[in-house]
Design an enzyme around this catalytic site. Structure first.
Site, PDB file in Angstrom:
ATOM      1  CB  ALA A  17      -0.956  -0.010   1.195  1.00 57.32           C
ATOM      2  CG  PHE A  34       4.037   7.147  -2.800  1.00 54.52           C
ATOM      3  CD1 PHE A  34       2.994   7.974  -2.423  1.00 54.52           C
ATOM      4  CD2 PHE A  34       5.289   7.358  -2.233  1.00 54.52           C
ATOM      5  CE1 PHE A  34       3.185   9.006  -1.502  1.00 54.52           C
ATOM      6  CE2 PHE A  34       5.494   8.376  -1.307  1.00 54.52           C
ATOM      7  CZ  PHE A  34       4.438   9.205  -0.935  1.00 54.52           C
ATOM      8  N   GLY A  68       1.164   1.165  -5.043  1.00 49.41           N
ATOM      9  CA  GLY A  68      -0.018   0.361  -4.729  1.00 49.41           C
ATOM     10  C   GLY A  68      -1.268   1.197  -4.530  1.00 49.41           C
ATOM     11  NE  ARG A  99      21.424   0.068  -4.328  1.00 49.88           N
ATOM     12  CZ  ARG A  99      22.102   0.060  -5.458  1.00 49.88           C
ATOM     13  NH1 ARG A  99      21.468   0.125  -6.601  1.00 49.88           N
ATOM     14  NH2 ARG A  99      23.406  -0.005  -5.460  1.00 49.88           N
ATOM     15  CG  ASN A 154      12.753  -5.834  -2.713  1.00 50.43           C
ATOM     16  OD1 ASN A 154      12.259  -5.579  -1.617  1.00 50.43           O
ATOM     17  ND2 ASN A 154      13.151  -4.890  -3.541  1.00 50.43           N
ATOM     18  CB  VAL A 194       4.597  -3.251 -10.107  1.00 52.53           C
ATOM     19  CG1 VAL A 194       5.020  -1.828 -10.452  1.00 52.53           C
ATOM     20  CG2 VAL A 194       3.238  -3.562 -10.736  1.00 52.53           C
ATOM     21  CG  ASN A 195       8.097  -6.544  -6.480  1.00 53.07           C
ATOM     22  OD1 ASN A 195       7.730  -7.142  -7.486  1.00 53.07           O
ATOM     23  ND2 ASN A 195       8.357  -7.172  -5.366  1.00 53.07           N
ATOM     24  CG  ASN A 196      12.055  -2.221 -10.193  1.00 50.82           C
ATOM     25  OD1 ASN A 196      11.813  -2.787 -11.248  1.00 50.82           O
ATOM     26  ND2 ASN A 196      11.751  -0.946  -9.987  1.00 50.82           N
ATOM     27  CG  HIS A 239      11.398  -1.780 -16.176  1.00 56.27           C
ATOM     28  ND1 HIS A 239      10.886  -0.786 -16.971  1.00 56.27           N
ATOM     29  CD2 HIS A 239      11.226  -1.356 -14.894  1.00 56.27           C
ATOM     30  CE1 HIS A 239      10.420   0.191 -16.196  1.00 56.27           C
ATOM     31  NE2 HIS A 239      10.628  -0.139 -14.933  1.00 56.27           N
TER      32      HIS A 239
END
Length: 314
Positions: free
Chosen positions: A12, A14, A16, A84, A97, A120-122, A177
């Site tokens: 939740a 920014f 999300g 990070r 992560n 979406v996460n890196n 990406h």
């Protein structure tokens, strides 16, 4: 309501909460925001819900710290992850992560066994690979969001350069990406006219370089934090294509099994996105230069996946 679509957003922060905002405003689905921090998803969910009477949307938005409310979601968006911090190596961040991703995906796969997952996460391509393994879902139902965002940035910069509507610019790009992105100017058009008719190769290359570093440009401006409006909008475009079975042709990180000469890797390619998830991977003819860029990009993604294997069991 029982017959309404349901989208779960894990994380939740920014990105999300902005995904929840776009989803609710478009009335695409009921939204469940999940986060480990108590009160944050509940507060953001309630705040967004209370904008419904003003904006005129009639969907449910709830925040929770458990996975019970996520049961039978149609789509799951994964945005959760640690940022990070100073002194932290990429490997440190990857390990943290990866553990968060693995745990979250295993939980949501149990409650929503028929969902499509959008990561979406890196590092996005690597986390999408992990999400497929952790969920056990078929490859079609696990994908990564990166290409739609990169294309949106590219189209924005081209529209600004040419002083034309962004709606008339169609752009296709491939690869990992961000910095590993492979631009395809031959497949970029302004209302069907090749963009190369309007812009010199040198200027186009400058725009491509800016696009590759689009996320970094925003990070350097914000100082603390990273982009969230465009990443969330790009993710919701993918969700809409799935929920409405639109068969959109979009660039997304899909699992390749020999396409473009790449095997056992999540990689950005043009796909047809519909109710079944990634329903088709489109193989475009590439020039030798484009193939070389693809190979280089694939090597970078593969080395990240190889690092992941040394850090976490899967």
């Amino acid at each position: 309501m029982a017959n309404r679509k349901k989208v779960t957003i894990i994380g939740a922060g920014f990105v999300g909460s902005t995904c929840a905002h776009w989803l609710a405003s478009k009335e695409l689905a009921d939204v469940v925001l999940v986060d480990i921090v108590e009160g944050i998803p509940q507060g953001k969910g309630l705040d967004l819900l209370q904008s419904g009477p003003v904006e005129g949307f009639d969907v449910s938005v709830i925040g929770t710290n458990s996975y019970e409310e996520t049961t039978d979601s149609d789509v799951v968006i994964l945005t959760s992850g640690a940022p990070r911090k100073p002194g932290m190596t990429r490997e440190d961040l990857l390990k943290i992560n990866a553990e968060i991703t693995k745990s979250n995906i295993e939980k949501v796969a149990k409650t929503s066994p028929n969902a499509c997952i959008i990561v979406v996460n890196n590092p996005m391509d690597t986390m999408t690979y992990l999400a497929r393994v952790a969920s056990g879902f078929p490859k079609e139902r696990v994908m990564g969001q990166g290409g739609v965002l990169d294309a949106a940035r590219y189209r924005t910069f081209l529209a600004q350069e040419l002083n034309v509507s962004v709606e008339d610019i169609q752009a296709m790009l491939m690869g990992g990406h961000g910095d590993e992105m492979v631009p395809l100017p031959r497949y970029t058009t302004v209302s069907g006219i090749p963009v190369t008719e309007f812009i010199s190769a040198e200027r186009l290359n400058e725009i491509v370089e800016r696009t590759k570093k689009g996320g970094g440009e925003i990070v350097s401006l914000l100082k603390t934090g990273s982009a969230y409006y465009a990443p969330a909008a790009a993710t919701v475009q993918m969700v809409e294509a799935i929920l409405k079975d639109k068969k959109r042709v979009l660039p997304a990180a899909a699992y390749l099994e020999g396409e473009y000469g790449i095997n056992d890797l999540y990689f950005g390619v043009p796909v047809v996105l519909g109710a079944g998830g990634v329903e088709k991977i489109l193989e475009l003819p590439l020039s030798d230069d484009e193939k070389a860029l693809m190979s280089k990009s694939a090597e970078l993604v593969r080395s990240s996946v190889d690092t992941l294997r040394t850090l976490i069991e899967f």
